[in-house]
Structure formats: C-alpha cells, structure tokens
Design a protein around this motif. Structure first.
Motif, mmCIF file in Angstrom:
data_model
loop_
_atom_site.group_PDB
_atom_site.id
_atom_site.type_symbol
_atom_site.label_atom_id
_atom_site.label_comp_id
_atom_site.label_asym_id
_atom_site.label_seq_id
_atom_site.Cartn_x
_atom_site.Cartn_y
_atom_site.Cartn_z
ATOM 1 N N TRP A 176 0.834 -1.205 0.000
ATOM 2 C CA TRP A 176 0.000 0.000 0.000
ATOM 3 C C TRP A 176 0.868 1.255 0.000
ATOM 4 O O TRP A 176 0.474 2.298 -0.509
ATOM 5 N N SER A 177 2.067 1.148 0.553
ATOM 6 C CA SER A 177 2.939 2.324 0.600
ATOM 7 C C SER A 177 3.400 2.738 -0.792
ATOM 8 O O SER A 177 3.811 3.883 -0.992
ATOM 9 N N LEU A 178 3.334 1.826 -1.766
ATOM 10 C CA LEU A 178 3.628 2.226 -3.157
ATOM 11 C C LEU A 178 2.688 3.329 -3.600
ATOM 12 O O LEU A 178 3.105 4.305 -4.230
ATOM 13 N N LEU A 179 1.415 3.151 -3.311
ATOM 14 C CA LEU A 179 0.455 4.187 -3.665
ATOM 15 C C LEU A 179 0.695 5.445 -2.864
ATOM 16 O O LEU A 179 0.658 6.559 -3.411
ATOM 17 N N ALA A 180 0.930 5.293 -1.589
ATOM 18 C CA ALA A 180 1.176 6.468 -0.752
ATOM 19 C C ALA A 180 2.384 7.242 -1.256
ATOM 20 O O ALA A 180 2.371 8.476 -1.293
ATOM 21 N N GLY A 181 3.418 6.520 -1.695
ATOM 22 C CA GLY A 181 4.607 7.193 -2.236
ATOM 23 C C GLY A 181 4.316 7.911 -3.536
ATOM 24 O O GLY A 181 4.798 9.015 -3.774
#
Length: 186
Positions: A176-181
């Motif tokens: 999910w942190s891919l999207l947040a990044g």
C-alpha cells in the motif's frame, strides 16, 4: 467483441454461454481450451457459435471483458469520503471485496491476470479517476501533478499490485505504501 447476434440473445443465455466458456478457459488455459468443446458444453451448434463469435479468440476476448466487468462489479463504485482515514479504509474495503469475489469465483481468479492486462476499460479508468479526485480533495493525493497522469500512474500501480496479489503475495503495508509514495507530497 461478440457479433450482434450474440448480443440479441436473452441475457441469461448470454451469461450461460460465457459461464461455460469461462470455466473451459480457466480450467484448460486460454491456449489449450478447445472451441469445439466449449461449443458442445454450451449446447450450441458450430453454425450458431460462428454467428455469435468470429472464433475462439473473439470468444476469449468476450470472456475476458466479462471477467473484468465482474471484477469491477465486485470492487464496486467509488463512494466519496471526507477524511484521509476514510479514504484508506475505503481502498482497503474495495480490495477486500475483490479478494472475496476471487476466492468465491475461482474461474475469475484463473483469468484475472489476463483480464486485467487487456487495454483499459472506460469504467475502470472512471473508477481510478474518482479515487484520485477524492484523494486530492481529502489531501491524500498530491495536486502538483496533472490529474490525468496521476490516474494513469495509479492504474498502472493498481494493476501491478493486483498481479502481485494474484501471484499469491498478500498485500500488506509495504504494498500500500507504493500508492502512498506515488500520491504523497513531492
């Protein structure tokens, strides 16, 4: 795209034919599935089949479009939220609905990667655009990049995350942190 005669069949008959084809393509694989066996299992003559589809490839395209529509249906329409917490919760809830659908529909699961790798579908693009717009409004998604580029990049990351999950890797915080990044401030 199916031929016009297929589209004139009653919806339940269309669904029955596609269900048989989806099962055959899922169980045998798109290359190994036999058009003749699909036709026979669907209870239609070879002549009728060629009035509905240009051949096996056309039927496969129709099945994959149907699988993608079923996946989007399971995902559900994006509903506007008012806070960052609600935004992330809505994304995770959509992901959970999609995973539940795939667990309950193994033929869709078997064909999901092929269905999702097809050229973009306007309904899928609209869903991602709604997510991006809402995310910008609740300040989860940056606004210094053109919205169209964010939609395309988000769609690409979501496709890859879907492929990752379908390959048996559970989506965790790092994924999910891919999207947040991608969405976060510069």
């Amino acid at each position: 795209m199916p031929l016009p005669r297929f589209l004139r069949l009653p919806p339940d008959r269309q669904a029955a034919i596609l269900a048989v084809a989806r099962a055959q393509f899922a169980e045998q694989g798109p290359d190994a599935a036999s058009y003749n066996k699909i036709i026979e299992a669907a209870g239609i003559s070879k002549t009728a089949a060629y009035h509905y589809f240009d051949g096996k490839g056309d039927l496969l395209d129709t099945v994959l479009d149907d699988v993608r529509a079923r996946l989007l249906g399971a995902l559900g329409a994006w509903r506007e939220v008012d806070t960052a917490e609600e935004f992330w919760a809505a994304l995770r809830a959509g992901s959970a609905r999609l995973v539940a659908h795939l667990e309950d529909h193994p033929h869709d699961l078997a064909l999901a990667t092929s269905a999702l790798s097809r050229p973009e579908d306007p309904q899928a693009v609209d869903w991602v655009a709604a997510v991006v717009s809402n995310g910008q409004r609740v300040r989860v998604i940056r606004t210094d990049v053109a919205a169209e580029l964010l939609v395309r990049a988000t769609a690409a990351v979501l496709r890859e995350l879907d492929g990752w999950a379908l390959a048996g890797h559970p989506a965790g915080a790092a994924e999910w942190s891919l999207l947040a990044g991608l969405w976060g401030p510069r």
